[in-house]
Write an enzyme that holds these catalytic residues in place. Structure first.
Site, short mmCIF file in Angstrom:
data_model
loop_
_atom_site.label_atom_id
_atom_site.label_comp_id
_atom_site.label_asym_id
_atom_site.label_seq_id
_atom_site.Cartn_x
_atom_site.Cartn_y
_atom_site.Cartn_z
N LYS A 1 0.88 -1.19 0.00
CA LYS A 1 0.00 0.00 0.00
C LYS A 1 0.91 1.23 0.00
O LYS A 1 1.43 1.64 1.03
CB LYS A 1 -0.86 -0.04 1.27
CG LYS A 1 -2.23 0.58 1.13
CD LYS A 1 -2.23 2.06 0.84
CE LYS A 1 -1.88 2.89 2.05
NZ LYS A 1 -1.72 4.31 1.73
N GLU B 1 8.99 0.97 11.17
CA GLU B 1 10.12 1.86 10.88
C GLU B 1 9.56 3.27 10.92
O GLU B 1 8.88 3.70 10.00
CB GLU B 1 10.70 1.55 9.49
CG GLU B 1 11.31 0.18 9.36
CD GLU B 1 12.65 0.05 10.07
OE1 GLU B 1 13.20 1.06 10.53
OE2 GLU B 1 13.12 -1.09 10.18
N CYS C 1 13.94 9.81 7.10
CA CYS C 1 13.82 9.47 8.53
C CYS C 1 15.18 9.50 9.22
O CYS C 1 15.28 9.82 10.39
CB CYS C 1 13.21 8.08 8.65
SG CYS C 1 14.13 6.85 7.68
N GLU D 1 10.01 15.96 14.86
CA GLU D 1 10.52 15.71 13.51
C GLU D 1 9.89 16.71 12.54
O GLU D 1 8.68 16.74 12.37
CB GLU D 1 10.17 14.28 13.09
CG GLU D 1 10.77 13.89 11.76
CD GLU D 1 10.35 12.48 11.31
OE1 GLU D 1 9.17 12.14 11.47
OE2 GLU D 1 11.22 11.75 10.81
#
Ligand code: NAD
Length: 480
Positions: free
Chosen positions: A177, A251, A285, A381
């Site tokens: 997906k 993750e 990331c 973040e």
């Protein structure tokens, strides 16, 4: 294959391109021009049911193959990726925004990942356990079954490959997906599966947003979920998977520290940290989000990193500039809000801080000084080209600052003193630590997070732990 504006993309289920159950389509936008690129099928939970059923039906045939035969299919997939490299790179750049050279690198990285796991096919061994009696005890490693792969938008091809390749080689079938703002490379790749001899149903692609993502993670016929994305969505995935006790590999995000010790080679540190935070417009990331710099070299480091930020040329990824746009409008607004917040919190913009005065979601490479560790720009973040530079005086303080965040994905240390570098590396709470570089490590190196950055590891042989479960077999050898 060339990418025509307003072309329609269907999903790939059971070896066929199909419409979504609702027959609806969504648009994907070129982030450099804000123009629509194409329409793609808006998948629903009904489509997820179809894709999971196709993946389940394909399991007996796929698992009947020897590991070597599965490896050969994955190897051929690497070949067709290389044969179609330029198209895939162009699609990735149009949809995601990254410079064409980076997309070419991503395609080559995908091919190498497929080859790495193809080569591992015959090496997935169990072990034998001494019994000391009239028994033989050994383990075998068996595939889970149907693997869901939920992918974010920052590096779709790579992230799809690094989960799908070990899942397939281990004997699982997959339902992928992709993210709703970058669905195209996955569908283009799906069109190549037949050329690689992938049996129908072994790989399925359902496009769409949160609905198919949530349906997959909570699906009772999905045997394992691999999710790459934000901490918040990762928690939601874990919660829905819990209903069926489905194992998850997560993750998630990072707020990664780069510690610059006073004896570091500052040119090298500035090069590596600039690459670490500005590559892919900061949408990585593993990015070097926070430079934690010794007070004796703080000003000099700041000058060097600002010089590098100022040298970046921004442009449409297809023209292969140094830096492309952010991926979509809401994300662009979020990054600009963080820049405003940094100013409100009392940090100083050394360079950048503005959006470009043109179409597209362009933000200048931005460097904040006077950052304190409790500011939100130092804790959350941002996922954009925004570096926070924080001073320290004692090495212990640098480690405290480095670890003073909820996430722990990557970290780095810059020093020519091997003892100081390694001691610092050991104390950083992160799944990967780079020394005197950023983004180091071969395909064989495991990658994943400490703390809220995730559960499990991708890449390397450790990735197989997400796709194989251990069965112990104990045989009675007593003579009757
Ligand atoms: P996101 O969490 O918003 O979305 C990720 C995927 O989940 C998308 O495909 C999305 O459609 C789907 N999704 C949305 N809602 C869902 C739900 N309720 N259930 C299941 N799936 C759902 O993340 P994003 O904004 O696409 O990606 C950026 C994030 O990904 C950043 O935090 C970044 O750090 C992280 N990331 C981590 C890694 C890593 O390896 N650790 C790699 C790349 C990106």
């Amino acid at each position: 294959m060339s990418l025509a504006t307003n072309e329609r993309y269907r999903m790939f289920i059971g070896g066929e391109l199909v419409e979504s159950a609702g027959g609806e389509y969504r648009e994907t936008i070129d982030p450099a021009t804000e123009e629509p690129i194409a329409e793609f099928a808006a998948g629903t939970s009904e489509d997820v049911d179809r894709a999971v059923a196709a993946a389940r039906d394909a399991l007996p045939e796929w698992q009947a193959k020897t590991p070597t035969e599965r490896g050969e299919v994955v190897e051929r997939l690497a070949d067709v990726v290389r044969e179609n490299a330029e198209t895939l790179a162009e699609v990735e750049t149009r949809d995601q925004g990254k410079p064409l050279s980076d997309s070419r690198g991503a395609v080559e990285g995908l091919a190498q990942t497929l080859e790495y796991y193809a080569g591992a096919a015959g090496k997935l061994e169990g072990k034998s356990i001494p019994t000391g009696g009239e028994e033989v005890d050994f383990t075998v490693r068996e595939p889970y079954g149907v693997s869901a792969q939920i992918i974010p938008w920052n590096a779709p091809l790579n992230l799809m490959g690094q989960g799908t390749a070990p899942a397939l080689v281990a004997g699982n079938t997959v339902v992928i997906k992709p993210a709703p703002t970058t669905p195209l490379s996955a569908i283009h790749l799906a069109e190549l599966f037949e050329d690689a001899g992938v049996p129908d149903g072994v790989i399925n692609v359902v496009t769409g947003g949160a609905e198919p993502g949530a349906a997959l993670s909570g699906h009772e016929d999905v045997d394992t979920v691999s999710f790459t994305g934000s901490v918040q969505t990762g928690a939601a995935v874990m919660e829905s998977a819990a209903a069926n006790i489905t194992p998850v590999t997560l993750e998630l995000g990072g707020k990664n520290p780069a510690v610059v010790l006073p004896d570091a080679n500052l040119e090298e540190a500035a090069d590596a940290i600039a690459l670490g935070i500005f590559m892919n417009t900061g949408q990585i990331c593993a990015a070097a989000d926070r430079a934690i710099v010794h007070e004796d070299v703080y000003d000099e480091f700041l000058d060097l990193v600002v010089e590098r930020a100022d040298a970046y040329e921004l442009g449409d990824g297809i023209d292969d500039p140094d830096m492309g746009p952010l991926n979509y409008e809401a994300h662009f607004e979020k990054v600009m809000d963080y820049i405003d917040l940094g100013v409100e919190e009392g940090a100083t913009i050394e360079t950048g801080g503005e959006a470009l005065n043109r179409d597209g979601y362009f933000v200048e490479p931005t460097v904040f000084s006077d950052v304190e560790t409790d500011m939100r720009i130092a804790q959350e973040e941002i996922f954009g080209p925004v570096l926070c530079v924080i001073p320290f005086s004692e090495r212990r303080e640098a480690v405290d600052i480095a670890n003073d965040v909820e996430m722990g994905l990557t970290g780095g240390v810059f020093s020519d003193d091997i003892r100081a570098a390694l001691n610092t590396a050991e104390q950083i709470e992160a799944g990967s630590v780079y020394v005197n570089q950023w983004f180091g490590g071969p395909i064989g190196a495991p990658f994943g997070g400490f703390k809220k950055s995730g559960i499990g590891r991708e890449m390397g042989m450790e990735a197989f732990d997400s796709y194989l479960q251990t069965k112990n077999i104990c045989v009675n050898l007593t003579e009757r």
